[in-house]
Design an enzyme around this catalytic site. Structure first.
Site, mmCIF file in Angstrom:
data_model
loop_
_atom_site.group_PDB
_atom_site.id
_atom_site.type_symbol
_atom_site.label_atom_id
_atom_site.label_comp_id
_atom_site.label_asym_id
_atom_site.label_seq_id
_atom_site.Cartn_x
_atom_site.Cartn_y
_atom_site.Cartn_z
ATOM 1 N N HIS A 271 0.811 -1.200 0.000
ATOM 2 C CA HIS A 271 0.000 0.000 0.000
ATOM 3 C C HIS A 271 0.858 1.270 0.000
ATOM 4 C CE1 HIS A 271 -3.023 2.832 0.759
ATOM 5 N NE2 HIS A 271 -3.821 2.114 1.508
ATOM 6 N N CYS A 272 2.152 1.152 0.329
ATOM 7 C CA CYS A 272 2.936 2.373 0.586
ATOM 8 C C CYS A 272 3.921 2.739 -0.518
ATOM 9 C CB CYS A 272 3.709 2.211 1.888
ATOM 10 S SG CYS A 272 2.634 2.040 3.309
ATOM 11 N N ILE A 273 4.926 1.898 -0.720
ATOM 12 C CA ILE A 273 6.082 2.306 -1.541
ATOM 13 C C ILE A 273 5.716 2.619 -3.004
ATOM 14 C CG2 ILE A 273 8.505 1.752 -2.076
ATOM 15 C CD1 ILE A 273 7.933 1.933 0.924
ATOM 16 N N ASP A 276 2.947 6.216 -2.263
ATOM 17 C CA ASP A 276 3.201 7.442 -1.490
ATOM 18 C C ASP A 276 4.139 8.447 -2.168
ATOM 19 O OD1 ASP A 276 1.668 6.040 0.236
ATOM 20 O OD2 ASP A 276 3.266 5.581 1.661
#
Ligand code: NAD
Length: 433
Positions: A271-273, A276
């Site tokens: 979900h992040c790298i 974001d």
């Protein structure tokens, strides 16, 4: 207002509300309840709320017993009823912050949860955004929505930003043992938010503003994205030179200072790298600034599945087979080893690319027995995890689950493409990607 909230934290009468009971929100909700604070979890997904109320976990690394114990303590509850917002002294918002089709921030979940809070809030509350986002979200987006309630920032309520650093299934660190950065819109708001998080984490790191806190989280994730892109690029260069990048990293990481290992793979996931860094790219455009490192890292990382597909074709070629009509078994749908999180997993991109070239792809993943319906890849919904055997034309390893380490791949006598350096033994039909 400050003294009243600090006193409630002292005497533990402080009530915490957590909006969004996913990978970030659920552990937060549990941590406060376990420290003896009444903690109410809110989610729009009724099935999650029902599951928690029945004492059942829906996240692999959070055992159901932990939920049951928290429930029995009387401090932990879950609901879809936003009117309970009024009962909370702090409301922590941990809802998704994805990208839309144009790779721009998709703020609908933050906006809708802030609107729901705004309709129910009362004087004397602290609202904290935990979702990863661009600098300026708290004061430019969240606060104006909250002020629609008629209440005034830092007079009637406090606002803060505190990024989550959850790393699902990390055996060394969990919510409580990871220091937490906190920024607020005023010194009084910061004093309350800081004291609140001191109740559950080993160390808080107060910073001067919500923007610094928002930017801190982005720096952490951009740092990872850029370094992963670097090793991915080096992998391709070293491979041409007959050098094994994983062996090189093992060597380099013995340097006791100034080096930190990052590992190549079939593409970014989670979900992040993959997401974001583009929150910053989007915001930087408003200031006329180009974020070239982020763009370049994104370009390299998103091209990795193409590289892996080429390796699959080369491996099939070695045994005289075309990719078209070949049967491929892909090992691992989760974006990283030993978790059940398949969001943004590069495995889906690999499946799509291989099938577009005429291959049939089955998958195995002990943690994803069936593929759920999603907006991103509806064509795969309903497919089930297959058994592992040598009956396919090729096996592609895309996630290094521990279960796969016990398999004798050599005995299958078919090409094995390993994009995770899972297999240490060397044999002629093993191809590193
Ligand atoms: N997963 C991680 O490891 C991780 C780590 C650090 C930061 N983050 C960030 O934390 C945020 C949340 O991520 P996550 O992984 O927990 O997401 P998730 O998808 O696991 O959980 C989000 C939850 O929010 C709920 N939700 C959506 N809109 C809502 C609303 N209006 N009201 C109530 N509930 C609502 C969803 O139903 C879901 O249960 C994101 O910004 C993410 O970037 C995630």
């Amino acid at each position: 207002m400050k003294q009243e909230l600090l006193k409630k934290l002292e005497d533990k009468s402080f009530v915490v509300g957590v909006i969004g009971l996913g990978y970030v929100g659920l552990p937060l909700n549990l941590c406060f309840a376990e420290k003896g604070f009444r903690s109410v979890g809110f989610d729009i997904d009724k099935s999650k709320v029902d599951s928690l109320n029945a004492g059942k976990s829906y996240i692999k690394h959070i055992p159901s017993e932990r939920i049951q114990k928290a429930k029995e303590s009387g401090f932990f509850s879950s609901t879809t009823d936003y009117s309970k917002i009024k009962e909370c002294d702090a409301i922590l918002i941990a809802v998704p912050t994805p990208l839309n089709k144009n790779r721009e921030p998709e703020m609908e979940f933050v906006v809708s949860s802030c609107e729901a809070v705004s309709k129910q809030m009362r004087r004397g509350q602290l609202i904290v955004l935990e979702s990863t986002t661009y600098p300026g979200t708290t004061d430019e987006l969240m606060v104006p929505i909250l002020e629609k309630s008629g209440l005034k920032l830092d007079k009637d309520f406090y606002a803060a930003f505190s990024p989550e650093r959850e790393d699902p299934n990390n055996k060394d660190y969990r919510t409580e043992t990871i220091p937490k950065v906190v920024g607020a819109t005023s010194p009084d708001g910061l004093a309350v938010a800081d004291k609140l998080y001191q109740q559950i984490v080993v160390k808080t790191v107060p910073v001067s503003s919500t923007r610094v806190a928002e930017a801190t989280k982005l720096l952490e994730n951009i740092f990872r994205s850029v370094n992963i892109a670097l090793v991915n690029e080096l992998k391709m260069a070293f491979m041409k030179m007959g050098i094994d990048i994983w062996e090189v990293i093992e060597g380099a990481k013995t340097k006791p200072f100034g080096f930190m290992p990052f590992y190549p793979g079939p593409g970014l996931g989670g979900h992040c790298i993959p997401i974001d860094p583009f929150y910053l790219t989007w915001k930087a455009r408003e200031y006329g600034v180009a974020t070239r490192f982020i763009e370049l890292a994104g370009e390299i990382n998103t091209s990795m599945p193409v590289f892996v597909v080429q390796k699959v074709m080369d491996a099939l070629n070695e045994v005289g087979k075309p990719l078209k009509k070949s049967r491929i078994l892909m090992l691992g749908l989760a974006y990283k080893a030993n978790v059940d999180d398949d969001r943004e997993s590069p495995s889906y991109k690999l499946m799509k690319d291989l099938e577009e070239k005429g291959a049939t792809v089955e998958y195995n993943d002990p943690y994803v027995p069936v593929i759920k319906m999603t907006r991103e890849h509806p064509q795969f919904a309903g497919r089930r995890s297959s058994a592992i055997s040598g009956k396919h034309d090729l096996i592609l390893i895309s996630t290094a689950h521990d279960e796969y380490r016990k398999i004798d791949f050599k005995s299958f006598n078919i090409p094995i493409v390993d994009s995770r350096n899972l297999i240490q033994e060397k044999f002629p039909l093993l191809f590193k990607a």
